[in-house]
Design an enzyme around this catalytic site. Structure first.
Site, mmCIF file in Angstrom:
data_model
loop_
_atom_site.group_PDB
_atom_site.id
_atom_site.type_symbol
_atom_site.label_atom_id
_atom_site.label_comp_id
_atom_site.label_asym_id
_atom_site.label_seq_id
_atom_site.Cartn_x
_atom_site.Cartn_y
_atom_site.Cartn_z
ATOM 1 N N TYR A 166 46.201 76.955 43.761
ATOM 2 C CA TYR A 166 45.082 77.617 44.520
ATOM 3 C C TYR A 166 44.084 77.971 43.848
ATOM 4 C CZ TYR A 166 43.865 81.280 47.979
ATOM 5 O OH TYR A 166 43.249 82.156 48.832
ATOM 6 N N LYS A 170 40.294 76.894 44.525
ATOM 7 C CA LYS A 170 39.176 77.932 44.850
ATOM 8 C C LYS A 170 38.205 78.186 44.002
ATOM 9 C CE LYS A 170 40.837 79.542 48.966
ATOM 10 N NZ LYS A 170 39.970 79.276 50.127
#
Length: 306
Positions: A166, A170
């Site tokens: 993640y 991001k």
């Protein structure tokens, strides 16, 4: 509906059926935008489909006097990105703003993370942001205007345990946004990031296996409603933000945050060049006072949002 900040604009919101995406979709509509509510209705892990969330948001918008259409296409393919943007153009005649919000989680400590768990998160967050942005780019160029709003995360900007996939996605989105901002400035197209903080399905899904994680969850549920993140997205979609591009904003309860960009913080030079030993003796000693500690989000942003 009375005239609002984004009156008449056509806005695509991916992952727009729940949580932060839902809040953004509803506020965009309340401020006069025509909204494409894109959501396949998958689980937090990206499994399954359900048209209900997108349809429900569209119904809510229309019941309040706004205009919206649902899109059930996946962001995780080039054809899906094209179809999402085509829904805007075919239904409303144009596209003015893309909010890249769709996302999934496959949290696991890195040494236990499979390639599939890494790739699945990259494909939705980073590749999905590229696919939808790329599909919109030709329209933005032709009309000489447009706004990209990419949802990044404090996990990528600062760090968080069990989220290497993640965080990589991001932080990659930050680089994507900056590249778009630079390349498309000549077409009056702007690109910015928002790092939101909210109690949502994705946060609620994080294992509460330590006292610190339980404290974060309790604080998030108390102070961080998804709706707190929508005003910044509406502002960035509006003409009031026409000169703002390439920035990283944070929204955390009632706080607005501006994040810095990576820049050199210290350098050291030897006229004769470097050897491994001189790096030990001189280079690292000179640079080490400026090393960044191995912080996680709550080390950096540990105060309660009020």
């Amino acid at each position: 509906m009375s005239e609002g900040m984004v009156e008449g604009k056509v806005v695509v919101v991916t992952g727009g059926g729940r949580g932060i995406g839902r809040a953004i979709s509803l506020m965009m509509a309340s401020e006069g935008a025509k909204v494409v509510v894109n959501d396949i209705g998958a689980s937090v892990a990206g499994e399954g489909t359900d048209g209900g969330p997108a349809d429900e948001v569209v119904k809510e918008i229309k019941a309040a006097g706004g205009d919206a259409v649902a899109s059930l296409h996946s962001v995780a393919s080039a054809s899906g990105g094209e179809a999402i943007v085509a829904t805007a153009v075919d239904t409303f005649g144009r596209v003015d703003c893309v909010v890249n919000n769709a996302g999934i989680l496959r949290d696991k400590y890195f040494h236990k993370m499979s390639a599939e768990e890494f790739e699945a998160v990259i494909n939705v967050h980073l590749m999905g942001s590229f696919y939808v942005s790329s599909a919109a780019a030709k329209y933005f160029r032709e009309q000489n205007s447009g706004s990209y709003i990419h949802i990044t995360s404090n996990t990528g900007l600062i760090g968080n345990p069990g989220q290497a996939n993640y965080g990589a996605a991001k932080l990659g989105i930050v680089g994507l946004s900056k590249g778009i901002a630079i390349d498309m400035a000549r077409y009056n197209v702007r690109s910015n990031c928002i790092s939101p903080s909210a109690w949502s399905r994705m946060v609620a899904n994080i294992p509460l296996d330590t006292p610190e994680r339980r404290r974060i969850a309790e604080m998030s549920e108390k102070f961080l409603s998804p709706e707190k993140n929508a005003p910044m997205a509406v502002f960035l979609a509006s003409d009031a933000a026409k000169d703002i591009t390439g920035q990283i904003f944070g929204t955390r309860g009632n706080e607005l945050i501006l994040f810095g960009h990576t820049r050199p913080v210290r350098s050291v030079h030897r006229s004769e060049g470097w050897t491994p030993q001189s790096i030990i003796d001189h280079g690292i000693k000179a640079l080490q006072p400026s090393f960044v500690p191995l912080d996680v989000i709550m080390d950096v942003m540990g105060w309660e949002p009020v």
